[in-house]
Write an enzyme that holds these catalytic residues in place. Sequence first.
Site, PDB file in Angstrom:
ATOM      1  N   ASP A 183       0.448  -1.330   0.246  1.00  0.00           N
ATOM      2  CA  ASP A 183       0.043  -0.075  -0.094  1.00  0.00           C
ATOM      3  C   ASP A 183       1.094   0.898   0.587  1.00  0.00           C
ATOM      4  OD1 ASP A 183      -2.265   1.477  -0.198  1.00  0.00           O
ATOM      5  OD2 ASP A 183      -2.440   1.102   2.231  1.00  0.00           O
ATOM      6  N   LYS A 186       2.097   3.758  -5.887  1.00  0.00           N
ATOM      7  CA  LYS A 186       1.450   2.251  -6.682  1.00  0.00           C
ATOM      8  C   LYS A 186       2.064   2.204  -8.385  1.00  0.00           C
ATOM      9  CE  LYS A 186      -1.908   3.155  -3.919  1.00  0.00           C
ATOM     10  NZ  LYS A 186      -1.584   2.598  -2.347  1.00  0.00           N
ATOM     11  N   ASP A 211      -2.985  -3.476  -2.830  1.00  0.00           N
ATOM     12  CA  ASP A 211      -4.913  -2.218  -2.750  1.00  0.00           C
ATOM     13  C   ASP A 211      -4.053  -0.815  -3.264  1.00  0.00           C
ATOM     14  OD1 ASP A 211      -6.328  -1.269  -1.577  1.00  0.00           O
ATOM     15  OD2 ASP A 211      -6.042  -0.058   0.118  1.00  0.00           O
ATOM     16  N   ASN A 212      -5.191  -0.345  -4.217  1.00  0.00           N
ATOM     17  CA  ASN A 212      -5.469   0.378  -4.627  1.00  0.00           C
ATOM     18  C   ASN A 212      -5.248   0.566  -6.277  1.00  0.00           C
ATOM     19  OD1 ASN A 212      -4.600   2.451  -2.180  1.00  0.00           O
ATOM     20  ND2 ASN A 212      -6.957   2.652  -2.773  1.00  0.00           N
ATOM     21  N   GLU A 241     -11.277   3.781  -0.528  1.00  0.00           N
ATOM     22  CA  GLU A 241     -11.790   4.038   1.552  1.00  0.00           C
ATOM     23  C   GLU A 241     -12.281   5.697   1.536  1.00  0.00           C
ATOM     24  OE1 GLU A 241      -7.062   4.570   0.180  1.00  0.00           O
ATOM     25  OE2 GLU A 241      -8.842   2.946  -0.614  1.00  0.00           O
TER      26      GLU A 241
END
Length: 259
Positions: A183, A186, A211-212, A241
């Site tokens: 996380d 990226k 994530d993401n 989120e």
Amino acid sequence: MVSPAIVLAFVPLLVTLIIRYRYHFLLLYRAVLVRMVLDCTTGISREERAFQYLLTHSLPGDPDSILDTFDHWSSRVEYMSNIGPKKGKVLDRLITDNAPLTVLELGTHCGYSAVRIARGLPLGARLYSVEMDECNAAIAEKVIRLAGFDDDTVELIVSPSEEVIPQLRERFGIERLDFVFMDHWKRCYLRDLQLLEGSGLLGKGSIILADNIIFPGAPHFLRYVKSSGLYQHRIHQATLEYFRGIRDGMAELTFIGTK
């Protein structure tokens, strides 16, 4: 001078864009503009403001209280991109079902996900959490200890991930990573996944949760995962989120072996 008729012709397009991307504009307002104003008016960082809120609104030594208070802060007071309660349930389930003994987190930020992971670990397990920003790491250290976890359960490593991963075996004595949570930046997902592969610390059945992967997105990472033949993968569809209107997701990878 631009003709009024030309200006009017673009009005429907402008209105359409505003409606379609209204949640993105709201995110820009909450995550950037509000933060800039409060940084100037309070003289302290957003992360320090969040910790002060935790001190006055949560119960020390209670991870659930820490997380609930963090969620309230991020959704109602000032936006902060923690994994959040909805996607957090995916993380919770994977930790509970797999009972990993050695866990690596890339991107501690303020310690939210470290607390979330640590509360579900089996006895004797250890989380190594990596954060490159010294200021964020200082806040995360306080949050993790406030939640009741000592250095035997959560070890915070303040250094860039590309420097830490090659040292995990020699410096920290890690022979295998059972679970990895990504996380951080990226653009670093693919690089760090390949560093993990090269380190020999991923064994058959090791799980990586990223994530993401839709927003902001990690397209090169996803393409590699799908084409490498090294992983079974699953995408958990979700929203960003604390923002229902922005589509997001998490990638769950299971390492199945070398090429």
